[in-house]
Design an enzyme around this catalytic site. Structure first.
Site, short mmCIF file in Angstrom:
data_model
loop_
_atom_site.label_atom_id
_atom_site.label_comp_id
_atom_site.label_asym_id
_atom_site.label_seq_id
_atom_site.Cartn_x
_atom_site.Cartn_y
_atom_site.Cartn_z
N SER A 204 -10.31 -2.25 9.17
CA SER A 204 -10.88 -2.21 7.76
C SER A 204 -10.10 -1.16 7.19
CB SER A 204 -12.25 -1.92 7.90
OG SER A 204 -12.69 -1.99 6.55
N TRP B 8 -6.60 -2.19 6.31
CA TRP B 8 -6.70 -3.20 5.05
C TRP B 8 -6.74 -2.60 3.83
CZ3 TRP B 8 -11.21 -4.86 2.38
CH2 TRP B 8 -11.11 -6.11 1.76
N HIS B 9 -7.42 -1.57 3.93
CA HIS B 9 -7.86 -0.66 2.42
C HIS B 9 -6.58 -0.17 2.12
CE1 HIS B 9 -12.06 -1.70 3.15
NE2 HIS B 9 -12.24 -1.47 1.88
N GLY B 10 -5.61 0.57 3.15
CA GLY B 10 -4.72 1.23 2.30
C GLY B 10 -4.04 2.42 3.42
N HIS C 158 0.87 -1.26 -0.06
CA HIS C 158 0.05 -0.03 0.02
C HIS C 158 1.14 1.14 0.02
CE1 HIS C 158 -3.97 -1.68 -0.04
NE2 HIS C 158 -3.86 -2.17 1.41
#
Length: 508
Positions: free
Chosen positions: A360, A363-365, A106
């Site tokens: 969350s 996890w996305h960035g 990321h």
């Protein structure tokens, strides 16, 4: 192979990587029909088929050579740790390693400022992260006493450790490799062995165990996915959350800006509806997602769904909305984070919710927009829970009676507020930068924060206590009515009912 995709990308006005991704998702449909024809007596061929098709996607089509070996490294590290580390910290060690690897990528994506149009390793790695961390917890649960497990943990526990080929087949299950849906190891073994089909004791075409109706549902999903894709291509490029950064938007009145933003949200979400519906159909063709026989004898294939579009666009409340969005990720967050960070013997609360939302976002960035969205979502979830616990019981009618006018008004208000909060909270997720996010919220009058602030002030400054007192009075009146036609009820029992749920069972 770019020579095959470049003309198509130019005709559609999309990037080459976007076209490649859609082509891979569509190719998975006929390949799914090939996969299910491999007999369950030869499971090793099914595992090899998964690995082989994933290699086809990553190497000649997507040209993600080093990216594949990065994913393979995470897979092998998880396999070794889960097999040889028998301590209680094993799932958390896997979690840190796999999530840490994802975060590094990321950061690389952010440094090189890759746009959403470029396909690189983080998309497939996000799916793989859910698979690997879930597997680690399933193995850990398989080593615990059955009495210590809940229903989900009991159903998903891994008691027989897989061979390396089995684990590779699970990790590289081809229909969900690029964008999901993720599946746990128990569902994968059921798919390979056709366990669910065999339990039905019915035969499909040519004497096979697979029930009929699978192709009809799968190709309907493909058409739905292509429809959503068409909506996004034709309208999403203009009507999206980025419109809030244009001079045109700033010139409009406040209510016009809010209304336009709700419309943009529909088109912004259409791209997710497209890819998740396409992968759902391809997964169904492999046999994944079978959920039984319907009342009219039709086969049901709801288990591979990752999104419920109508529920999201017309939700009863924010909880229902979240449960219908990215459903497999919600399961992962609930089972591998929300429950696991809650101390034994205690119920999950605000702390568990915020840790889950932070995970969350992580996890996305690393973009600040993710954290603004999920932090806001944590507060929205909290006020939603308070409303269901304190206000909703007051508008429910007697059991077995039609919904009251107050209940209908409550449901309509819940739908409107949920959509308003969704488009408000989700904007930073797409805009990514904090500057653009706060500017957008300013253009929208910070209405979402206003709703959150007023709601929390009401509930925490006496509103919840007031609602509870009204519930007790309402329950007492109902009990008195019951006692008049049944056995006498003592006055002490009327003052403080032992349990509100015993008197007014929860209704939809």
């Amino acid at each position: 192979m770019d020579a095959l995709f470049t003309p198509l990308a130019g005709a559609l006005g999309a990037s080459v990587d976007q076209v490649k991704l859609i082509v891979c998702l569509l190719i998975a449909y006929p390949l799914g029909s090939v996969f299910i024809r491999i007999p369950s007596s030869r499971p090793e061929l099914k595992h090899l088929f998964n690995v082989g098709i994933t290699l086809l996607f990553f190497f000649p089509v997507l040209q993600l050579y080093t990216e594949f070996f990065q994913l393979l490294a995470s897979v092998l590290a998880t396999y070794v740790l889960a097999r040889y580390h028998h301590g209680s910290q094993m799932p958390w060690i896997v979690f840190v390693i796999v999530m840490g690897h994802l975060t590094v990528n990321h950061v690389i994506r952010a440094v090189y400022q890759y746009s959403y149009e470029k396909l690189e390793v983080t998309g497939p790695q996000m799916v793989l992260t859910m698979k690997l961390t879930t597997f680690a917890w399933n193995v850990y649960d398989g080593r615990r006493p059955a009495a210590d497990l809940d229903k989900w943990q009991t159903a998903k526990r891994v008691t027989k450790f897989p061979t390396l080929l089995e684990f590779l087949g699970y990790s590289f299950y081809f229909p969900g490799m690029l964008v999901g849906p993720y599946l746990d190891y128990a569902d994968y073994t059921d798919l390979i062995n056709e366990t669910v089909f065999k339990k039905l004791e019915i035969k499909g075409k040519k004497g096979r165990n697979v029930p009929v109706g699978r192709k009809r549902v799968a190709y309907r999903k493909m058409l739905e996915g292509l429809m959503y894709l068409g909506v996004f291509v034709t309208l999403g490029s203009t009507w999206n959350y980025g419109i809030s950064l244009t001079p045109w938007f700033a010139e409009k009145g406040f209510f016009t800006r809010v209304a336009v933003y709700q419309i943009c949200g529909v088109f912004e979400r259409s791209k997710y509806y497209a890819i998740w519906t396409l992968t759902e159909g391809a997964s169904i063709l492999t046999g994944l997602g079978f959920t039984g026989i319907g009342p009219s004898g039709e086969t049901l294939w709801n288990g591979a769904a990752n999104v419920k579009v109508l529920v999201i666009e017309f939700p009863e409340n924010f909880k229902v909305l979240l449960d219908a969005w990215n459903m497999k990720t919600n399961v992962w967050l609930r089972e591998c984070v929300y429950k696991r960070v809650t101390p034994a013997g205690k119920k999950p609360g605000f702390r568990s919710s915020m840790i889950t939302f932070a995970t969350s976002a992580f996890w996305h960035g690393i973009a600040l927009g993710y954290y603004l969205t999920f932090l806001t979502g944590g507060f929205i979830t909290t006020i939603g829970r308070l409303a269901r616990a304190n206000i909703r019981p007051l508008v429910l009618g007697a059991p077995g009676t039609p919904p009251t006018l107050a209940k209908r008004a409550y449901d309509i208000a819940g739908t409107v507020i949920s959509i308003l909060l969704l488009n408000y909270a989700a904007s930073p997720f797409m805009l990514l930068s904090a500057k653009a996010s706060f500017w957008t919220w300013w253009q929208l009058g910070f209405y979402g924060h206003g709703i959150i602030g007023v709601s929390m002030a009401f509930f925490y400054l006496g509103g919840a206590r007031w609602c509870k007192s009204l519930q007790y009075k309402q329950a007492g009146k109902l009990t008195r009515g019951i006692s008049m036609v049944g056995t006498p009820v003592e006055e002490k029992q009327l003052m403080v009912p032992p349990s509100l749920d015993q008197i007014v069972p929860p209704q939809k």
